[in-house]
Design an enzyme around this catalytic site. Structure first.
Site, PDB file in Angstrom:
ATOM      1  N   GLU A  33       0.850  -1.189   0.000  1.00 61.16           N
ATOM      2  CA  GLU A  33       0.000   0.000   0.000  1.00 61.16           C
ATOM      3  C   GLU A  33       0.888   1.242   0.000  1.00 61.16           C
ATOM      4  O   GLU A  33       1.771   1.372   0.831  1.00 61.16           O
ATOM      5  CB  GLU A  33      -0.933   0.002   1.219  1.00 61.16           C
ATOM      6  CG  GLU A  33      -1.753   1.269   1.397  1.00 61.16           C
ATOM      7  CD  GLU A  33      -2.597   1.657   0.188  1.00 61.16           C
ATOM      8  OE1 GLU A  33      -3.442   0.853  -0.240  1.00 61.16           O
ATOM      9  OE2 GLU A  33      -2.403   2.768  -0.349  1.00 61.16           O
ATOM     10  N   GLY A  34       0.609   2.153  -0.934  1.00 59.59           N
ATOM     11  CA  GLY A  34       1.430   3.357  -1.084  1.00 59.59           C
ATOM     12  C   GLY A  34       0.968   4.538  -0.247  1.00 59.59           C
ATOM     13  O   GLY A  34       1.733   5.469   0.007  1.00 59.59           O
ATOM     14  N   LEU A  38      -3.671   2.639   5.926  1.00 58.86           N
ATOM     15  CA  LEU A  38      -4.379   1.543   5.255  1.00 58.86           C
ATOM     16  C   LEU A  38      -5.858   1.912   5.076  1.00 58.86           C
ATOM     17  O   LEU A  38      -6.326   2.891   5.639  1.00 58.86           O
ATOM     18  CB  LEU A  38      -4.234   0.261   6.085  1.00 58.86           C
ATOM     19  CG  LEU A  38      -2.783  -0.218   6.300  1.00 58.86           C
ATOM     20  CD1 LEU A  38      -2.729  -1.364   7.316  1.00 58.86           C
ATOM     21  CD2 LEU A  38      -2.160  -0.664   4.980  1.00 58.86           C
ATOM     22  N   GLY A  39      -6.594   1.108   4.300  1.00 61.50           N
ATOM     23  CA  GLY A  39      -8.041   1.338   4.177  1.00 61.50           C
ATOM     24  C   GLY A  39      -8.504   1.860   2.833  1.00 61.50           C
ATOM     25  O   GLY A  39      -9.698   1.892   2.552  1.00 61.50           O
ATOM     26  N   GLY A  40      -7.538   2.304   1.978  1.00 57.46           N
ATOM     27  CA  GLY A  40      -7.895   2.707   0.620  1.00 57.46           C
ATOM     28  C   GLY A  40      -8.799   3.929   0.551  1.00 57.46           C
ATOM     29  O   GLY A  40      -8.944   4.680   1.516  1.00 57.46           O
ATOM     30  N   CYS A  42     -12.035   4.076   0.415  1.00 53.80           N
ATOM     31  CA  CYS A  42     -13.216   3.970   1.277  1.00 53.80           C
ATOM     32  C   CYS A  42     -12.965   4.560   2.666  1.00 53.80           C
ATOM     33  O   CYS A  42     -13.707   5.427   3.125  1.00 53.80           O
ATOM     34  CB  CYS A  42     -13.635   2.515   1.382  1.00 53.80           C
ATOM     35  SG  CYS A  42     -14.970   2.248   2.530  1.00 53.80           S
ATOM     36  N   GLY A 268     -18.882   9.549 -12.030  1.00 54.19           N
ATOM     37  CA  GLY A 268     -18.480   8.150 -12.075  1.00 54.19           C
ATOM     38  C   GLY A 268     -17.008   7.968 -11.751  1.00 54.19           C
ATOM     39  O   GLY A 268     -16.266   8.939 -11.566  1.00 54.19           O
ATOM     40  N   HIS A 441     -42.266  -4.448  17.814  1.00 52.57           N
ATOM     41  CA  HIS A 441     -42.950  -3.166  17.728  1.00 52.57           C
ATOM     42  C   HIS A 441     -42.466  -2.274  18.868  1.00 52.57           C
ATOM     43  O   HIS A 441     -42.348  -2.757  20.002  1.00 52.57           O
ATOM     44  CB  HIS A 441     -44.465  -3.372  17.859  1.00 52.57           C
ATOM     45  CG  HIS A 441     -45.226  -2.085  17.893  1.00 52.57           C
ATOM     46  ND1 HIS A 441     -45.434  -1.336  16.750  1.00 52.57           N
ATOM     47  CD2 HIS A 441     -45.805  -1.406  18.915  1.00 52.57           C
ATOM     48  CE1 HIS A 441     -46.121  -0.252  17.075  1.00 52.57           C
ATOM     49  NE2 HIS A 441     -46.365  -0.268  18.376  1.00 52.57           N
TER      50      HIS A 441
HETATM   51  P1  NAD Z   1     -22.590   7.424 -10.656  1.00 57.82           P
HETATM   52  O1  NAD Z   1     -22.270   6.554 -11.815  1.00 57.82           O
HETATM   53  O2  NAD Z   1     -23.385   6.898  -9.524  1.00 57.82           O
HETATM   54  O3  NAD Z   1     -23.351   8.735 -11.198  1.00 57.82           O
HETATM   55  C1  NAD Z   1     -22.791   9.601 -12.160  1.00 57.82           C
HETATM   56  C2  NAD Z   1     -23.874  10.512 -12.716  1.00 57.82           C
HETATM   57  O4  NAD Z   1     -23.272  11.505 -13.535  1.00 57.82           O
HETATM   58  C3  NAD Z   1     -24.886   9.785 -13.592  1.00 57.82           C
HETATM   59  O5  NAD Z   1     -26.190  10.087 -13.142  1.00 57.82           O
HETATM   60  C4  NAD Z   1     -24.596  10.344 -14.993  1.00 57.82           C
HETATM   61  O6  NAD Z   1     -25.752  10.377 -15.808  1.00 57.82           O
HETATM   62  C5  NAD Z   1     -24.078  11.737 -14.673  1.00 57.82           C
HETATM   63  N1  NAD Z   1     -23.281  12.363 -15.733  1.00 57.82           N
HETATM   64  C6  NAD Z   1     -22.306  11.772 -16.466  1.00 57.82           C
HETATM   65  N2  NAD Z   1     -21.783  12.668 -17.362  1.00 57.82           N
HETATM   66  C7  NAD Z   1     -22.448  13.845 -17.181  1.00 57.82           C
HETATM   67  C8  NAD Z   1     -22.357  15.143 -17.799  1.00 57.82           C
HETATM   68  N3  NAD Z   1     -21.495  15.428 -18.797  1.00 57.82           N
HETATM   69  N4  NAD Z   1     -23.197  16.126 -17.380  1.00 57.82           N
HETATM   70  C9  NAD Z   1     -24.083  15.873 -16.375  1.00 57.82           C
HETATM   71  N5  NAD Z   1     -24.196  14.678 -15.765  1.00 57.82           N
HETATM   72  C10 NAD Z   1     -23.384  13.665 -16.151  1.00 57.82           C
HETATM   73  O7  NAD Z   1     -21.163   7.981 -10.174  1.00 57.82           O
HETATM   74  P2  NAD Z   1     -20.656   8.617  -8.795  1.00 57.82           P
HETATM   75  O8  NAD Z   1     -21.766   9.205  -8.015  1.00 57.82           O
HETATM   76  O9  NAD Z   1     -19.512   9.493  -9.210  1.00 57.82           O
HETATM   77  O10 NAD Z   1     -20.118   7.372  -8.001  1.00 57.82           O
HETATM   78  C11 NAD Z   1     -19.002   6.597  -8.502  1.00 57.82           C
HETATM   79  C12 NAD Z   1     -18.998   5.192  -7.971  1.00 57.82           C
HETATM   80  O11 NAD Z   1     -18.763   5.190  -6.575  1.00 57.82           O
HETATM   81  C13 NAD Z   1     -20.306   4.490  -8.221  1.00 57.82           C
HETATM   82  O12 NAD Z   1     -20.042   3.225  -8.742  1.00 57.82           O
HETATM   83  C14 NAD Z   1     -20.931   4.388  -6.860  1.00 57.82           C
HETATM   84  O13 NAD Z   1     -21.700   3.226  -6.716  1.00 57.82           O
HETATM   85  C15 NAD Z   1     -19.732   4.399  -5.927  1.00 57.82           C
HETATM   86  N6  NAD Z   1     -20.112   5.004  -4.644  1.00 57.82           N
HETATM   87  C16 NAD Z   1     -20.989   4.340  -3.841  1.00 57.82           C
HETATM   88  C17 NAD Z   1     -21.417   4.918  -2.654  1.00 57.82           C
HETATM   89  C18 NAD Z   1     -22.389   4.191  -1.791  1.00 57.82           C
HETATM   90  O14 NAD Z   1     -22.532   2.997  -1.945  1.00 57.82           O
HETATM   91  N7  NAD Z   1     -23.100   4.860  -0.888  1.00 57.82           N
HETATM   92  C19 NAD Z   1     -20.964   6.176  -2.284  1.00 57.82           C
HETATM   93  C20 NAD Z   1     -20.083   6.815  -3.121  1.00 57.82           C
HETATM   94  C21 NAD Z   1     -19.664   6.218  -4.304  1.00 57.82           C
END
Ligand code: NAD
Length: 462
Positions: A33-34, A38-40, A42, A268, A441
């Site tokens: 791990e760099g 730890l924990g990345g 998340c 994303g 309940h």
């Molecule tokens: P996401 O994929 O959930 O949502 C990205 C959104 O951006 C989509 O609705 C998409 O339509 C929109 N989008 C894309 N390009 C766009 C543009 N040019 N203009 C406007 N809107 C645009 O991505 P995220 O919220 O960045 O999350 C990333 C990852 O991290 C996901 O896989 C998510 O499941 C994970 N994550 C999970 C949790 C959790 O479980 N609670 C919390 C944080 C992150």
């Protein structure tokens, strides 16, 4: 150099869990791990710190909106931003140190640095080459931006920068109404920031049940978040302390702009494999940069495995953990298994959203005969007592066999309630099995039972 049975690359929830399970199964294990801790992603800059900020800002919201109703009078607390960040950092430190303790307890060597894989069986960290019979790549993911938008982690930030802003912004523009955008958008809206979410699609949280999407958007609007839907962000012009976001509305191609102090890019994430040297090794990647694996998390190069965000499937910490345990079991000669049909997803807004299995839209597309059992939290005494009557439990079951196919919850503690259904699905439960189980309940979980009752002769409290 020590010889290892397994070297895990990356100490996020996938990697550190894989390392612990390998050690428990008697394999001599190291984890590279760099980061300094730890924990990345998340634990350091994702799930855990965001939950701390959601918790703190939720308390403020309660004080501002609900305390007086309960006879708790007096001025609402003021935000000490430095202290709030310190609290968040403290929560992170406790968790990352916890993983360090677990490594020591399980006699896992933490190799500090960034790994490269020159060939199967060898991991290079700095000038040292370490040998291992098996390598597990668990290097996770990184924020992926969109063309025309450059993340500088100051004015234009990813979730990482959004969790350590020097001050609370007056105006925040969030690009993307996915999980990250809505969770962090909620945090800042509660702290008084004017939040505008610009989303490409016509609905929020892509892939979720449509009724949940609509309810969540309505509730978040009530909480003060503004939404610009069907809008493709074209560019972000970043100045020293301000930014201008230009988007194009898909319905008529018209362009508009919105100003911000800070722009959060939440469009994303993409697999992170930089510097590993996998291409040179001939490890197969998908066009999206994911490492290709077989049903046992092994790549096309024998002895090299991959788990978590770097491979296919939802980018969720708990999916990575499950793969980590299963992959360790496979390496130890056991039958590792992950049931990809029962992986819950949770959004930690208020109300929370939790989902597992098929959505109604998916069942329609598959042409399956199904029944819907729905129960609103307004019919749940406990939810009303704590001002959380918004939302519902929606259970989807096979029309003939009554077997549970999916569940979608928006409401209090949805992220915990969903697990009753997850366990049920693992056991092949029917709605009747849930309906015949006595639920204490007054608990929120009664709403789950009522949804199950609604699949049969009917819910009681609606
Ligand atoms: P996401 O994929 O959930 O949502 C990205 C959104 O951006 C989509 O609705 C998409 O339509 C929109 N989008 C894309 N390009 C766009 C543009 N040019 N203009 C406007 N809107 C645009 O991505 P995220 O919220 O960045 O999350 C990333 C990852 O991290 C996901 O896989 C998510 O499941 C994970 N994550 C999970 C949790 C959790 O479980 N609670 C919390 C944080 C992150």
């Amino acid at each position: 150099m020590a010889q290892y049975d397994v070297i895990v690359i990356g100490a996020g929830p996938g990697g550190y869990v894989a390392a612990i399970r390998c050690a428990q199964l008697g394999l001599k294990t190291a984890c590279v791990e760099g980061r300094d801790t730890l924990g990345g992603t998340c634990l350091n800059v994702g799930c855990i710190p965001s939950k701390a900020m959601l918790h703190a800002s939720h308390q403020l919201h309660e004080a501002e909106h609900n305390f007086e109703k309960m006879g708790l009078k007096g001025a609402a607390p003021k935000v000490d931003w430095k202290q709030m960040l310190a609290y968040k950092d403290d929560v992170v430190a406790t968790n990352t140190k916890g993983v360090e303790f677990l490594f020591k307890k399980n006699k896992i060597d933490w190799i500090k640095g960034w790994a490269q894989v020159p060939e199967a069986g060898k991991v290079k960290v700095g000038d040292d080459i370490h040998e291992a019979k098996n390598i597990i790549v668990a290097t996770g993911s990184e924020a992926s931006s969109i063309p025309g938008v450059e993340i500088d982690e100051k004015v234009v930030v990813s979730s990482t920068g959004a969790l350590e802003l020097p001050k609370i912004p007056k105006k925040l523009v969030v690009i993307g109404a996915g999980v990250i955008g809505l969770e962090l958008g909620s945090v800042y809206a509660r702290l008084g920031t004017e939040v505008t979410v610009v989303e490409f699609l016509d609905q929020i949280t892509p892939g979720m049940d449509a009724e949940v999407q609509k309810t969540l958007q309505r509730v978040l609007k009530k909480q003060g978040l503004n939404f610009v839907m069907g809008a493709a962000v074209q560019s972000v012009e970043a100045m020293k302390t301000k930014a201008k976001v230009t988007y194009k509305l898909r319905k008529d191609d018209s362009e508009a702009t919105v100003d911000a102090d800070v722009v959060l890019v939440a469009t994303g994430r993409k697999p992170f494999t930089d510097g590993l040297g996998l291409e040179a090794l001939g490890v197969e990647l998908s066009p999206r940069g994911q490492i290709r694996t077989d049903g046992h998390w092994q790549t096309n190069v024998p002895g090299i495995y991959a788990i978590g965000d770097v491979i296919d499937g939802p980018m969720l910490a708990h999916k990575a953990e499950d793969e980590g345990m299963a992959c360790a079991e496979v390496i130890a000669g056991k039958a590792g298994h992950v049931n990809y049909d029962v992986i819950p997803g949770v959004i930690y807004t208020t109300p929370e959203v939790a989902t597992v299995g098929k959505t109604e839209q998916q069942l329609k597309e598959e042409g399956r005969a199904y029944k819907v059992g729905k129960f609103p939290f307004m019919g749940n005494g406990r939810a009303k007592a704590v001002f959380q009557g918004e939302g519902f439990v929606k259970l989807l079951v096979d029309a003939e066999t009554d077997r549970i196919l999916g569940c979608h919850i928006i409401g209090p503690s949805a992220g915990d309630l969903i697990h009753e259904i997850c366990v049920g699905m693992e056991f092949g439960a029917s709605a009747e099995d849930i309906a015949l189980t006595c639920h204490a309940h007054p608990t929120f979980s009664e709403a789950v039972r009522e949804a199950a009752l609604a699949c049969g002769d009917g819910a009681i409290h609606v």
